[in-house]
Scaffold this active site. Structure first.
Site, PDB file in Angstrom:
ATOM      1  N   CYS A 249       0.866  -1.181   0.000  1.00 20.40           N
ATOM      2  CA  CYS A 249       0.000   0.000   0.000  1.00 20.40           C
ATOM      3  C   CYS A 249       0.900   1.227   0.000  1.00 20.40           C
ATOM      4  CB  CYS A 249      -0.920  -0.003   1.212  1.00 20.40           C
ATOM      5  SG  CYS A 249      -1.936   1.490   1.343  1.00 20.40           S
TER       6      CYS A 249
ATOM      7  N   HIS B  74      -2.821  -4.511 -10.987  1.00 24.71           N
ATOM      8  CA  HIS B  74      -3.591  -3.333 -11.378  1.00 24.71           C
ATOM      9  C   HIS B  74      -4.041  -3.446 -12.824  1.00 24.71           C
ATOM     10  CE1 HIS B  74      -2.710  -0.909  -7.781  1.00 24.71           C
ATOM     11  NE2 HIS B  74      -1.566  -1.562  -7.788  1.00 24.71           N
TER      12      HIS B  74
ATOM     13  N   GLU C 190     -10.417  -0.794  -5.181  1.00 24.22           N
ATOM     14  CA  GLU C 190      -9.383  -1.666  -4.633  1.00 24.22           C
ATOM     15  C   GLU C 190      -9.962  -3.033  -4.274  1.00 24.22           C
ATOM     16  OE1 GLU C 190      -6.227  -0.364  -2.117  1.00 24.22           O
ATOM     17  OE2 GLU C 190      -6.979   1.703  -2.102  1.00 24.22           O
TER      18      GLU C 190
ATOM     19  N   THR D 294      -0.168   2.637  -4.929  1.00 27.55           N
ATOM     20  CA  THR D 294       0.302   1.730  -5.974  1.00 27.55           C
ATOM     21  C   THR D 294      -0.523   1.920  -7.242  1.00 27.55           C
ATOM     22  OG1 THR D 294      -1.089  -0.059  -5.105  1.00 27.55           O
ATOM     23  CG2 THR D 294       1.218  -0.002  -4.384  1.00 27.55           C
ATOM     24  N   GLY D 295      -1.823   2.249  -7.074  1.00 32.10           N
ATOM     25  CA  GLY D 295      -2.669   2.507  -8.234  1.00 32.10           C
ATOM     26  C   GLY D 295      -2.247   3.755  -8.982  1.00 32.10           C
TER      27      GLY D 295
END
Length: 279
Positions: free
Chosen positions: A71, A162, A212, A223-224
């Site tokens: 995260c 992702h 998420e 991270t996205g």
């Protein structure tokens, strides 16, 4: 047990210092404590432990009790926690999560951390690393049909999966609550996926909403944001340094464009409140 509620751009978790203490059933605690009506409320919980391969270890659980690999917003908050609470006096620290070690530079003012720059490691575009089922080595700008509608998808691993979807209009008007779960649980993602819906404002600015896995919509996903920047760069839509505008705030993301090079993320970390609860 004492806890601290923190957030990075609105991506909020309940943090516990487990360097000396422990929680018996961590997954069950995540489910109970993340509940915004009957618990403390958050996108999950993060336990801070002594590191074996780094200065500290971050153990993250989503709101549904599933373990999270990484995260980006959470790791900045861990850095702030350990600095603000005197667990370290260094401004350059390392934090491991599920075996992966990240390196963080802390910016502090008046003895408190206000932001952090994180070396998020190198992204992977290989379908097997994400993982996503595909007959191609990489899934870049590939058509996928979800809920009867075709989307162009680029898949990126930042240590977690992702699927980045570029859309023409602002993601604020996108039916995320309807489409997000369909992507998360699509059979092409054997481990489920995080999904980012992104509008390219210009070559230096992206607007993003995220669904998420295990938590649903959150106000931000570090991270996205990294995955979205990588996807925009490999598709020729953005420069090597961009600002990703999230519902909860902005993150600065930079990447050279070379797969072996690290992605760097810079953003704030904020303490909301502290308290004590029986677990």
């Amino acid at each position: 047990m004492k806890f601290t509620k923190m957030h990075g751009c609105g991506n909020d978790y309940v943090y516990f210092d487990c360097t000396e203490n422990s929680i018996n059933d961590e997954s069950a605690a995540a489910i109970a404590l993340s509940d915004r009506h009957f618990g403390i409320g958050g996108d999950g919980i993060i336990l801070i432990k002594k590191g074996t391969k780094a200065d500290f270890e971050m153990v993250m659980y989503n709101a549904d009790g599933s373990r999270g690999a990484m995260c980006g917003n959470g790791i900045r908050c861990v850095a702030k926690y350990v600095y603000d609470n005197g667990l370290t006096d260094k401004t350059d620290i390392s934090i491991e999560s599920m075996g992966a070690v990240k390196y963080i530079n802390i910016t502090a003012e008046n003895g408190k951390a206000i932001s952090a720059r994180v070396d998020m490691g190198a992204p992977s575009l290989k379908a097997a690393d994400i993982p996503v089922y595909s007959d191609k080595e990489k899934v870049i700008d590939e058509l996928v049909t979800v809920g009867g509608k075709a989307y162009c998808m680029t898949c990126v691993s930042m240590g977690n999966p992702h699927a980045v979807i570029f859309i023409e209009n602002s993601p604020k008007a996108f039916p995320l609550e309807e489409v997000g779960p369909l992507f998360e649980n699509n059979p092409v993602f054997p481990d489920r996926t995080n999904t980012e819906f992104v509008k390219v404002i210009d070559r230096k600015n992206l607007e993003m909403r995220v669904w998420e896995r295990g938590s649903g919509e959150t106000l931000a996903c570090g991270t996205g944001a990294c995955a979205s920047a990588v996807a925009a760069i490999v598709n020729g839509l953005a420069d090597n340094e961009v600002t990703v505008h999230l519902l909860g705030g902005d993150l600065n993301i930079s990447w050279s464009g070379n797969e072996g090079d690290s992605v760097f993320m810079t953003g704030p970390a904020t303490t909301v409140f502290t308290g004590e609860i029986e677990i």
